[in-house]
Scaffold this motif. Structure first.
Motif, short mmCIF file in Angstrom:
data_model
loop_
_atom_site.label_atom_id
_atom_site.label_comp_id
_atom_site.label_asym_id
_atom_site.label_seq_id
_atom_site.Cartn_x
_atom_site.Cartn_y
_atom_site.Cartn_z
N THR A 46 36.54 51.67 32.71
CA THR A 46 37.68 52.35 32.09
C THR A 46 37.56 53.87 32.20
N ASP A 47 37.70 54.38 33.40
CA ASP A 47 37.68 55.84 33.58
C ASP A 47 38.89 56.48 32.90
N HIS A 48 38.73 57.78 32.61
CA HIS A 48 39.80 58.51 31.94
C HIS A 48 41.03 58.66 32.83
N LEU A 49 42.19 58.49 32.22
CA LEU A 49 43.46 58.81 32.86
C LEU A 49 44.20 59.75 31.92
N ASN A 50 43.92 61.04 32.09
CA ASN A 50 44.53 62.06 31.24
C ASN A 50 45.76 62.69 31.88
N ARG A 51 45.81 62.62 33.22
CA ARG A 51 46.91 63.23 33.97
C ARG A 51 47.30 62.30 35.11
N LEU A 52 48.55 62.32 35.48
CA LEU A 52 49.04 61.41 36.51
C LEU A 52 48.34 61.62 37.85
N GLU A 53 47.91 62.85 38.14
CA GLU A 53 47.26 63.10 39.42
C GLU A 53 45.90 62.42 39.52
N GLN A 54 45.39 61.89 38.43
CA GLN A 54 44.12 61.16 38.47
C GLN A 54 44.28 59.71 38.92
N LEU A 55 45.48 59.24 39.03
CA LEU A 55 45.72 57.83 39.33
C LEU A 55 45.13 57.37 40.66
N GLU A 56 45.13 58.23 41.65
CA GLU A 56 44.71 57.83 43.00
C GLU A 56 43.29 57.26 43.00
N ALA A 57 42.39 57.84 42.21
CA ALA A 57 40.99 57.40 42.21
C ALA A 57 40.84 55.96 41.72
N PHE A 58 41.77 55.49 40.92
CA PHE A 58 41.65 54.14 40.38
C PHE A 58 41.79 53.07 41.47
N LYS A 59 42.43 53.42 42.57
CA LYS A 59 42.52 52.47 43.68
C LYS A 59 41.13 52.17 44.25
N PHE A 60 40.28 53.18 44.31
CA PHE A 60 38.91 52.99 44.80
C PHE A 60 38.09 52.15 43.82
N ILE A 61 38.29 52.39 42.54
CA ILE A 61 37.57 51.62 41.52
C ILE A 61 37.93 50.14 41.64
N LYS A 62 39.21 49.85 41.82
CA LYS A 62 39.64 48.47 41.92
C LYS A 62 39.03 47.78 43.14
N VAL A 63 39.00 48.48 44.26
CA VAL A 63 38.39 47.94 45.48
C VAL A 63 36.91 47.67 45.25
N ASP A 64 36.22 48.59 44.59
CA ASP A 64 34.79 48.42 44.31
C ASP A 64 34.53 47.20 43.44
N ILE A 65 35.34 47.01 42.42
CA ILE A 65 35.18 45.86 41.54
C ILE A 65 35.33 44.56 42.32
N GLU A 66 36.34 44.49 43.16
CA GLU A 66 36.62 43.27 43.92
C GLU A 66 35.53 42.98 44.95
N ALA A 67 34.75 44.00 45.33
CA ALA A 67 33.75 43.82 46.39
C ALA A 67 32.41 43.30 45.86
N VAL A 68 32.22 43.30 44.55
CA VAL A 68 30.92 42.91 43.97
C VAL A 68 30.98 41.48 43.46
#
Length: 207
Positions: A41-63
């Protein structure tokens, strides 16, 4: 209380943690701690932070892991009485499974304990009533520089003076809306900026 679960974990992606906090490392640590489920659950304080969550989701699915790993985020109000950087469309597009959030500031330099309590209460209730949120995070955690604005005794009295009607309202709204209230050991009980008496009074409030 829910044991064997941790739904408030940050990675290096949003600089919420250092470079060792990769998703694979987090999951392996959770396995060693015999957790049954976690949420990233990384911080989402601003809309410009959204892009990084795509990488987190990929990482979760790979483990591969026997632990249930939820894809989530932590929200923060965009200023006093502001909004979350979140919406139904973001929830739908990104597929967040666990959404935690709440207030991360005093938003005031008042000497009035009641004024600060009223401000916190207002934000707690907005969080607990938001249908998109699952957890109200670390009630009464504040950044160290804000804590040091008042004396330790001021904070000890502050946490001891919470009106019972506020506590009742948080508990009832949490139950009604199925929005959990987090007990964050690191943010409160391992926080050196707060005194031992504050933490004892905090336990009394929680009970």
């Amino acid at each position: 209380m829910r044991f064997g679960r941790d739904y408030h974990i940050h990675t290096f992606y949003q600089r919420c943690g250092n470079e060792t906090l990769t998703v694979p490392n987090i999951i392996r640590k959770a396995e060693k701690c015999r957790l049954t489920s976690i949420a990233i659950t990384d911080h989402l304080n601003r809309l410009e932070q959204l892009e990084a969550f795509k990488f987190i989701k990929v990482d979760i699915e790979a483990v591969e892991t026997p632990i249930k790993v939820y894809f989530g985020t932590e929200l923060n109000f965009q200023g006093c009485d502001g909004e979350f950087a979140y919406s139904d469309s973001i929830h739908e597009e990104y597929g967040f499974e666990v959404v935690i959030g709440g207030i991360h500031s005093t938003y005031t330099d008042t000497e009035s304990k009641r004024e600060l309590l009223d401000l916190q209460h207002r934000h707690f209730m907005r969080t607990l009533e938001d249908p998109l949120l699952d957890v109200l995070v670390h009630p009464f955690w504040f950044p160290r520089k804000e804590v040091e604005f008042h004396s330790p005794l001021w904070w000890e009295e502050f946490i001891a003076e919470i009106p019972q009607e506020y506590i009742d309202a948080w508990a009832e709204t949490s139950r009604k809306n199925r929005c959990a209230i987090e007990l964050n050991v690191d943010a409160i009980f391992f926080y050196p900026a707060m005194s031992a008496q504050f933490k004892a009074n905090y336990v009394d409030m929680v009970q």
